[in-house]
Scaffold this motif. Structure first.
Motif, PDB file in Angstrom:
ATOM      1  N   TYR A  79       0.846  -1.183   0.000  1.00  0.00           N
ATOM      2  CA  TYR A  79       0.000   0.000   0.000  1.00  0.00           C
ATOM      3  C   TYR A  79       0.887   1.240   0.000  1.00  0.00           C
ATOM      4  CZ  TYR A  79       0.595  -0.714   5.120  1.00  0.00           C
ATOM      5  OH  TYR A  79       1.102  -0.949   6.373  1.00  0.00           O
ATOM      6  N   GLN A  83       1.817  10.291   4.689  1.00  0.00           N
ATOM      7  CA  GLN A  83       2.221  10.349   6.094  1.00  0.00           C
ATOM      8  C   GLN A  83       2.500  11.799   6.428  1.00  0.00           C
ATOM      9  OE1 GLN A  83       5.506   7.407   5.564  1.00  0.00           O
ATOM     10  NE2 GLN A  83       4.410   6.217   7.107  1.00  0.00           N
ATOM     11  N   LEU A  90       4.476   2.385   0.826  1.00  0.00           N
ATOM     12  CA  LEU A  90       4.625   1.716   2.127  1.00  0.00           C
ATOM     13  C   LEU A  90       4.394   0.210   1.960  1.00  0.00           C
ATOM     14  CD1 LEU A  90       2.604   4.400   4.125  1.00  0.00           C
ATOM     15  CD2 LEU A  90       5.081   4.072   4.198  1.00  0.00           C
ATOM     16  N   GLY A  91       3.494  -0.340   2.740  1.00  0.00           N
ATOM     17  CA  GLY A  91       3.236  -1.780   2.698  1.00  0.00           C
ATOM     18  C   GLY A  91       3.498  -2.377   4.067  1.00  0.00           C
ATOM     19  N   ASP A  92       3.072  -3.632   4.244  1.00  0.00           N
ATOM     20  CA  ASP A  92       3.289  -4.309   5.529  1.00  0.00           C
ATOM     21  C   ASP A  92       4.783  -4.523   5.741  1.00  0.00           C
ATOM     22  OD1 ASP A  92       0.561  -4.587   6.056  1.00  0.00           O
ATOM     23  OD2 ASP A  92       0.447  -6.563   5.100  1.00  0.00           O
ATOM     24  N   GLY A  93       5.374  -3.642   6.526  1.00  0.00           N
ATOM     25  CA  GLY A  93       6.814  -3.750   6.761  1.00  0.00           C
ATOM     26  C   GLY A  93       7.150  -4.669   7.917  1.00  0.00           C
ATOM     27  N   ARG A  94       6.158  -4.931   8.748  1.00  0.00           N
ATOM     28  CA  ARG A  94       6.420  -5.825   9.877  1.00  0.00           C
ATOM     29  C   ARG A  94       5.181  -6.644  10.227  1.00  0.00           C
ATOM     30  NH1 ARG A  94       6.361  -2.428  15.445  1.00  0.00           N
ATOM     31  NH2 ARG A  94       4.939  -0.786  14.850  1.00  0.00           N
ATOM     32  N   ARG A 123      11.570  -1.448   4.257  1.00  0.00           N
ATOM     33  CA  ARG A 123      12.507  -0.318   4.136  1.00  0.00           C
ATOM     34  C   ARG A 123      13.644  -0.527   5.138  1.00  0.00           C
ATOM     35  NH1 ARG A 123       8.463   4.593   4.628  1.00  0.00           N
ATOM     36  NH2 ARG A 123       7.600   3.212   6.220  1.00  0.00           N
ATOM     37  N   GLY A 125      13.470  -0.873   8.367  1.00  0.00           N
ATOM     38  CA  GLY A 125      13.042  -1.434   9.656  1.00  0.00           C
ATOM     39  C   GLY A 125      13.429  -2.892   9.854  1.00  0.00           C
ATOM     40  N   GLY A 127      11.373  -5.173  11.062  1.00  0.00           N
ATOM     41  CA  GLY A 127      10.211  -6.054  10.928  1.00  0.00           C
ATOM     42  C   GLY A 127       9.645  -6.544  12.247  1.00  0.00           C
ATOM     43  N   ARG A 166      15.850  -0.798  20.088  1.00  0.00           N
ATOM     44  CA  ARG A 166      15.269   0.522  19.829  1.00  0.00           C
ATOM     45  C   ARG A 166      16.232   1.535  20.459  1.00  0.00           C
ATOM     46  NH1 ARG A 166      13.252  -2.100  16.493  1.00  0.00           N
ATOM     47  NH2 ARG A 166      11.071  -2.577  16.161  1.00  0.00           N
ATOM     48  N   ASP A 253      -2.656   5.706   5.173  1.00  0.00           N
ATOM     49  CA  ASP A 253      -2.453   4.249   5.277  1.00  0.00           C
ATOM     50  C   ASP A 253      -3.042   3.711   6.577  1.00  0.00           C
ATOM     51  OD1 ASP A 253      -0.198   5.942   6.132  1.00  0.00           O
ATOM     52  OD2 ASP A 253       0.571   4.102   7.022  1.00  0.00           O
ATOM     53  N   ASN A 254      -3.458   4.608   7.453  1.00  0.00           N
ATOM     54  CA  ASN A 254      -4.057   4.174   8.717  1.00  0.00           C
ATOM     55  C   ASN A 254      -5.549   4.453   8.753  1.00  0.00           C
ATOM     56  OD1 ASN A 254      -1.598   3.250   9.678  1.00  0.00           O
ATOM     57  ND2 ASN A 254      -1.064   5.229  10.584  1.00  0.00           N
ATOM     58  N   ASP A 263      -4.407   0.835  13.726  1.00  0.00           N
ATOM     59  CA  ASP A 263      -3.101   1.386  14.068  1.00  0.00           C
ATOM     60  C   ASP A 263      -3.108   2.108  15.405  1.00  0.00           C
ATOM     61  OD1 ASP A 263      -0.544   2.575  14.230  1.00  0.00           O
ATOM     62  OD2 ASP A 263      -0.323   2.234  12.097  1.00  0.00           O
ATOM     63  N   GLY A 487       5.639   3.712  15.588  1.00  0.00           N
ATOM     64  CA  GLY A 487       6.667   2.989  14.842  1.00  0.00           C
ATOM     65  C   GLY A 487       7.570   2.200  15.756  1.00  0.00           C
TER      66      GLY A 487
HETATM   67  P1  AMP Z   1       2.837   2.980  11.112  1.00  0.00           P
HETATM   68  O1  AMP Z   1       3.427   4.249  11.610  1.00  0.00           O
HETATM   69  O2  AMP Z   1       2.747   1.912  12.186  1.00  0.00           O
HETATM   70  O3  AMP Z   1       1.555   3.171  10.400  1.00  0.00           O
HETATM   71  O4  AMP Z   1       3.862   2.374  10.075  1.00  0.00           O
HETATM   72  C1  AMP Z   1       4.187   2.985   8.870  1.00  0.00           C
HETATM   73  C2  AMP Z   1       4.934   2.028   7.989  1.00  0.00           C
HETATM   74  O5  AMP Z   1       6.168   1.656   8.585  1.00  0.00           O
HETATM   75  C3  AMP Z   1       4.189   0.744   7.692  1.00  0.00           C
HETATM   76  O6  AMP Z   1       4.432   0.427   6.360  1.00  0.00           O
HETATM   77  C4  AMP Z   1       4.835  -0.233   8.639  1.00  0.00           C
HETATM   78  O7  AMP Z   1       4.743  -1.556   8.173  1.00  0.00           O
HETATM   79  C5  AMP Z   1       6.280   0.248   8.657  1.00  0.00           C
HETATM   80  N1  AMP Z   1       6.994  -0.132   9.896  1.00  0.00           N
HETATM   81  C6  AMP Z   1       6.784   0.323  11.149  1.00  0.00           C
HETATM   82  N2  AMP Z   1       7.638  -0.248  12.017  1.00  0.00           N
HETATM   83  C7  AMP Z   1       8.432  -1.092  11.294  1.00  0.00           C
HETATM   84  C8  AMP Z   1       9.516  -1.975  11.608  1.00  0.00           C
HETATM   85  N3  AMP Z   1       9.975  -2.125  12.854  1.00  0.00           N
HETATM   86  N4  AMP Z   1      10.070  -2.680  10.597  1.00  0.00           N
HETATM   87  C9  AMP Z   1       9.632  -2.543   9.342  1.00  0.00           C
HETATM   88  N5  AMP Z   1       8.631  -1.739   8.983  1.00  0.00           N
HETATM   89  C10 AMP Z   1       8.028  -1.012   9.934  1.00  0.00           C
END
Ligand code: AMP
Ligand code: MG
Length: 488
Positions: A79, A83, A90-94, A123, A125, A127, A166, A253-254, A263, A487
């Motif tokens: 997706y 932001q 973006l997309g499901d990053g984790r 990206r 992150g 995951g 973190r 995206d949220n 979210d 995040g």
């Molecule tokens: P969010 O702020 O939770 O809506 O996340 C925004 C984007 O960042 C989404 O695409 C999440 O999948 C990605 N994201 C957040 N945290 C991580 C992480 N630790 N590793 C990889 N992707 C992340």
């Protein structure tokens, strides 16, 4: 592929049949030593999962992503999203969608693991997710559900036995999130930006089939989809405003197509009433402040409408005209919902022209006297003045007389009015210091009893008992200003 025994899973993989630009097939990354720390028995029951799901450690392995239910085709969704106003891929990053699950009453839900490892959309992150924020999502989402607000739900949290880095080293965890679907405004933005018209059409048809089956045969079904999403978001955001919920990161995206809250990163409930309240540490401009939520909702829906333009009309100008016409209804819908919600909060059944002025003047007084949002309505509901500058002010006492007179100008009795107020004003919300206290006990000391007690209180928020009153006390001044982080 590893399989699990029959445990009530009734799965299907309809999302995986969409054009393949919309996802990447992706298994969760296994974790070292998963341990179940919280499990939502009542949600499991409504989903039709049997207690066998947790036998032989196999269920825990599934909630950790170490085993996959037989027949599942796990995937990470693609997706995009604005932001803080900036458009990004973006997309499901984790997160990984394990599969959809059909309940015994024929409802379809996504079963998704959050914190399940890296995907092509990660990206920079890792995951992964930390225990504190996953437990926080569990508490906040289950509280929202109990308040009667559409939301994604939380089925389980497992710790992974792995550390994540973190600002400090934290215990890793995975949340099992249950959602009507994970389609977002950002999913449509992704389709419009990087897909062919056919892809966009297939996504829109899928969204209609899944969330708006009644409009399937409408003349302009894509316009009906836009109307439907606008209506659901107007209703959702009104419900947030009426309980003082601040989402904190209303990026496109949220924002879901289903109309569920999604979210739970930096969200929090407002204590002192102030429309400019912001808790999120990264929201320095106050873009997502409490009072801005309705207009940001409208802004996000405009991005949704833009994505749908090619489906609304063959002629671009005509399509824009149609979309604008529809979008202009959002603020009126919100306003009408808000006025009727405020009537309920003040125990009013009938309508009077001056009602809005009555509501506004109460809110102005709450603002001036820095009154607690939830406790003000709780006080009126219990007909008991609490301690605080608001309650001893002549302005408030004058307002109260006007309200009492207004309450008498309806057929319903005072008892009926009080009952309406009780069912519209929560006696308990997840107060920030209470949530922190529960998380600290769980994460720092492995003591989940504080969280269990909080969850029990939050599961029945419209019940006015002494136990609830104990959860209504305000935080010590040293706990303010409260800050939330996303995040994580
Ligand atoms: P969010 O702020 O939770 O809506 O996340 C925004 C984007 O960042 C989404 O695409 C999440 O999948 C990605 N994201 C957040 N945290 C991580 C992480 N630790 N590793 C990889 N992707 C992340
Ligand atoms: Mg998100």
């Amino acid at each position: 592929m590893l399989t699990i025994k029959k445990s009530g899973w009734n799965l299907d993989n309809s999302y995986a049949k969409l054009p393949n630009i919309f996802f990447t097939k992706q298994h969760p990354e296994p974790v070292r030593s998963p341990k179940l720390v919280i499990y939502n028995e009542s949600l499991a029951k409504t989903l039709g999962f049997t207690s066998e799901i947790l036998q032989d450690h196999e269920g825990v392995e599934v909630f950790a992503g170490n085993k996959i239910p037989e027949g599942a085709e796990p995937l990470a969704q693609a997706y995009a999203g604005h932001q803080f106003g900036h458009f990004n891929m973006l997309g499901d990053g984790r997160a990984v969608l394990i599969s959809e699950h059909i309940t015994p009453t024929d409802e379809r839900f996504d079963i998704q693991l959050k914190g399940s490892g890296r995907t092509p959309y990660s990206r920079g992150g890792d995951g992964r997710a930390a225990l504190g924020p996953m437990l926080r999502e569990y508490i906040m989402s289950e509280s929202m559900h109990a308040l009667g607000i559409p939301t994604t739900r939380s089925l389980a949290v497992v710790t992974t036995g792995e550390e994540i880095i973190r600002e400090t080293i934290l215990p890793g965890a995975i949340l099992t999130r249950v959602a009507a679907s994970h389609m977002r405004v950002g999913t449509f933005q992704f389709a419009a930006q990087w897909g062919e018209i056919e892809d966009l059409k297939k996504l829109a048809d899928y969204a209609i089939q899944r969330h708006f089956p009644d409009i399937d045969l409408d003349d302009n079904r894509y316009l009906s989809l836009l109307k439907g999403v606008i209506r659901r978001q107007a209703s959702l955001i009104t419900k947030w405003q009426l309980v003082g919920f601040i989402h904190g990161v209303m990026n496109t995206d949220n924002m879901t197509i289903s109309g569920e809250t999604i979210d739970y990163g930096p969200c929090a409930f407002m204590d002192t009433y102030d429309p400019m309240t912001v808790f999120s540490s990264i929201d320095r401009q106050g873009r997502y402040a409490y009072g801005n939520q309705p207009s940001i909702g409208g802004w996000n829906l405009a991005r949704f409408a833009e994505s749908l333009l090619p489906l609304l009309h063959g002629d671009q100008d005509k399509a824009v005209e149609i979309a604008q016409q529809e979008l202009s209804n959002f603020s009126e819908l919100f306003k009408a919902n808000w006025i009727s919600g405020m009537r309920a909060k003040l125990g009013l059944f009938n309508e009077e022209k001056e009602d809005e002025t009555l509501f506004e003047s109460l809110l102005n007084l709450m603002h001036t006297f820095k009154a607690d949002f939830t406790n003000t309505f709780r006080s009126l509901t219990m007909n008991k003045l609490l301690d605080g500058d608001l309650y001893s002010s002549t302005e408030f006492l004058q307002w109260k007389e006007l309200w009492e007179a207004r309450r008498k100008r309806q057929e319903e009795t005072i008892e009926e009015s009080e009952r309406l107020m009780q069912s519209s004003n929560p006696a308990v919300i997840p107060r920030n210091h209470r949530v922190e206290e529960a998380l600290e006990a769980a994460v720092e000391r492995g003591d989940f009893s504080v969280m269990e007690r909080l969850l029990t209180a939050l599961s029945n928020p419209y019940e006015y008992t002494q136990e609830k009153a104990d959860y209504c006390t305000l935080p010590p001044d040293s706990d303010r200003p409260y800050r939330t982080y996303c995040g994580t």
